[in-house]
Scaffold this motif. Structure first.
Motif, PDB file in Angstrom:
ATOM      1  N   UNK A  91       0.829  -1.196   0.000  1.00  0.00           N
ATOM      2  CA  UNK A  91       0.000   0.000   0.000  1.00  0.00           C
ATOM      3  C   UNK A  91       0.868   1.252   0.000  1.00  0.00           C
ATOM      4  N   UNK A  92       0.463   2.213  -0.795  1.00  0.00           N
ATOM      5  CA  UNK A  92       1.140   3.502  -0.778  1.00  0.00           C
ATOM      6  C   UNK A  92       0.771   4.198   0.521  1.00  0.00           C
ATOM      7  N   UNK A  93       1.735   4.756   1.202  1.00  0.00           N
ATOM      8  CA  UNK A  93       1.478   5.410   2.477  1.00  0.00           C
ATOM      9  C   UNK A  93       1.059   6.862   2.266  1.00  0.00           C
ATOM     10  N   UNK A  94       0.178   7.334   3.127  1.00  0.00           N
ATOM     11  CA  UNK A  94      -0.299   8.710   3.079  1.00  0.00           C
ATOM     12  C   UNK A  94       0.479   9.568   4.056  1.00  0.00           C
ATOM     13  N   UNK A  95       0.826  10.762   3.609  1.00  0.00           N
ATOM     14  CA  UNK A  95       1.388  11.785   4.489  1.00  0.00           C
ATOM     15  C   UNK A  95       0.294  12.774   4.857  1.00  0.00           C
ATOM     16  N   UNK A  96       0.687  13.898   5.426  1.00  0.00           N
ATOM     17  CA  UNK A  96      -0.295  14.909   5.814  1.00  0.00           C
ATOM     18  C   UNK A  96      -1.168  15.390   4.649  1.00  0.00           C
ATOM     19  N   UNK A  97      -0.613  15.638   3.457  1.00  0.00           N
ATOM     20  CA  UNK A  97      -1.483  16.120   2.362  1.00  0.00           C
ATOM     21  C   UNK A  97      -2.595  15.140   1.986  1.00  0.00           C
ATOM     22  N   UNK A  98      -2.278  13.851   1.936  1.00  0.00           N
ATOM     23  CA  UNK A  98      -3.277  12.846   1.571  1.00  0.00           C
ATOM     24  C   UNK A  98      -4.318  12.668   2.680  1.00  0.00           C
ATOM     25  N   UNK A  99      -3.851  12.693   3.926  1.00  0.00           N
ATOM     26  CA  UNK A  99      -4.785  12.586   5.054  1.00  0.00           C
ATOM     27  C   UNK A  99      -5.729  13.784   5.052  1.00  0.00           C
ATOM     28  N   UNK A 100      -5.172  14.975   4.835  1.00  0.00           N
ATOM     29  CA  UNK A 100      -5.989  16.194   4.799  1.00  0.00           C
ATOM     30  C   UNK A 100      -7.031  16.119   3.689  1.00  0.00           C
ATOM     31  N   UNK A 101      -6.626  15.676   2.513  1.00  0.00           N
ATOM     32  CA  UNK A 101      -7.568  15.562   1.395  1.00  0.00           C
ATOM     33  C   UNK A 101      -8.666  14.553   1.711  1.00  0.00           C
ATOM     34  N   UNK A 102      -8.297  13.443   2.317  1.00  0.00           N
ATOM     35  CA  UNK A 102      -9.280  12.413   2.666  1.00  0.00           C
ATOM     36  C   UNK A 102     -10.299  12.935   3.683  1.00  0.00           C
ATOM     37  N   UNK A 103      -9.835  13.713   4.657  1.00  0.00           N
ATOM     38  CA  UNK A 103     -10.709  14.220   5.711  1.00  0.00           C
ATOM     39  C   UNK A 103     -11.402  15.525   5.331  1.00  0.00           C
ATOM     40  N   UNK A 104     -10.975  16.140   4.229  1.00  0.00           N
ATOM     41  CA  UNK A 104     -11.581  17.397   3.805  1.00  0.00           C
ATOM     42  C   UNK A 104     -11.156  18.581   4.659  1.00  0.00           C
ATOM     43  N   UNK A 105      -9.908  18.561   5.129  1.00  0.00           N
ATOM     44  CA  UNK A 105      -9.379  19.644   5.959  1.00  0.00           C
ATOM     45  C   UNK A 105      -8.064  20.115   5.347  1.00  0.00           C
ATOM     46  N   UNK A 106      -7.515  21.184   5.885  1.00  0.00           N
ATOM     47  CA  UNK A 106      -6.238  21.690   5.379  1.00  0.00           C
ATOM     48  C   UNK A 106      -5.079  20.835   5.913  1.00  0.00           C
ATOM     49  N   UNK A 107      -3.936  20.969   5.273  1.00  0.00           N
ATOM     50  CA  UNK A 107      -2.745  20.241   5.716  1.00  0.00           C
ATOM     51  C   UNK A 107      -2.372  20.690   7.131  1.00  0.00           C
ATOM     52  N   UNK A 108      -2.471  21.991   7.384  1.00  0.00           N
ATOM     53  CA  UNK A 108      -2.179  22.512   8.722  1.00  0.00           C
ATOM     54  C   UNK A 108      -3.107  21.920   9.775  1.00  0.00           C
ATOM     55  N   UNK A 109      -4.373  21.771   9.410  1.00  0.00           N
ATOM     56  CA  UNK A 109      -5.331  21.181  10.347  1.00  0.00           C
ATOM     57  C   UNK A 109      -5.011  19.714  10.598  1.00  0.00           C
ATOM     58  N   UNK A 110      -4.542  19.011   9.575  1.00  0.00           N
ATOM     59  CA  UNK A 110      -4.186  17.596   9.780  1.00  0.00           C
ATOM     60  C   UNK A 110      -2.980  17.474  10.712  1.00  0.00           C
ATOM     61  N   UNK A 111      -2.020  18.390  10.584  1.00  0.00           N
ATOM     62  CA  UNK A 111      -0.874  18.401  11.504  1.00  0.00           C
ATOM     63  C   UNK A 111      -1.331  18.696  12.932  1.00  0.00           C
ATOM     64  N   UNK A 112      -2.256  19.638  13.046  1.00  0.00           N
ATOM     65  CA  UNK A 112      -2.781  19.998  14.359  1.00  0.00           C
ATOM     66  C   UNK A 112      -3.527  18.816  14.987  1.00  0.00           C
ATOM     67  N   UNK A 113      -4.317  18.126  14.177  1.00  0.00           N
ATOM     68  CA  UNK A 113      -5.035  16.933  14.671  1.00  0.00           C
ATOM     69  C   UNK A 113      -4.054  15.887  15.177  1.00  0.00           C
ATOM     70  N   UNK A 114      -2.974  15.688  14.449  1.00  0.00           N
ATOM     71  CA  UNK A 114      -1.957  14.706  14.857  1.00  0.00           C
ATOM     72  C   UNK A 114      -1.330  15.115  16.185  1.00  0.00           C
ATOM     73  N   UNK A 115      -1.003  16.403  16.331  1.00  0.00           N
ATOM     74  CA  UNK A 115      -0.347  16.840  17.562  1.00  0.00           C
ATOM     75  C   UNK A 115      -1.288  16.760  18.761  1.00  0.00           C
ATOM     76  N   UNK A 116      -2.604  16.876  18.533  1.00  0.00           N
ATOM     77  CA  UNK A 116      -3.586  16.753  19.616  1.00  0.00           C
ATOM     78  C   UNK A 116      -3.956  15.304  19.888  1.00  0.00           C
TER      79      UNK A 116
END
Length: 82
Positions: A5-30
């Protein structure tokens, strides 16, 4: 990683969740994202797409009524507040 499987980074996770890349980083840190499947590179966590297949965010902002969890025939979500 055993499977191909191809692994997802922050950009792919953000696109999947419909949020910004910054928001995905923030979600990870929380701690609001699932644990990364690969954290071998510091500050570059990676997830398998299958990790997000059945995962649903918990907490503020997640509208469960928009994601099929409402019971059939339940119209309470469609009524305006009094």
């Amino acid at each position: 990683m055993a499977d191909d499987q191809r692994l997802w980074g922050y950009p792919e996770v953000a696109a999947h969740l419909g949020i910004s890349v910054g928001a995905s980083r923030s979600c990870k840190s929380r701690g609001s994202l699932p644990s990364p499947d690969d954290d071998s590179v510091p500050d570059r966590p990676r997830w398998k797409p299958s990790t997000f297949q059945n995962w649903r965010p918990i907490g503020r902002g997640f509208r469960s009524d928009l994601h099929g969890s409402a019971r059939p025939g339940d119209t309470s979500a469609n009524r305006p507040a009094s």
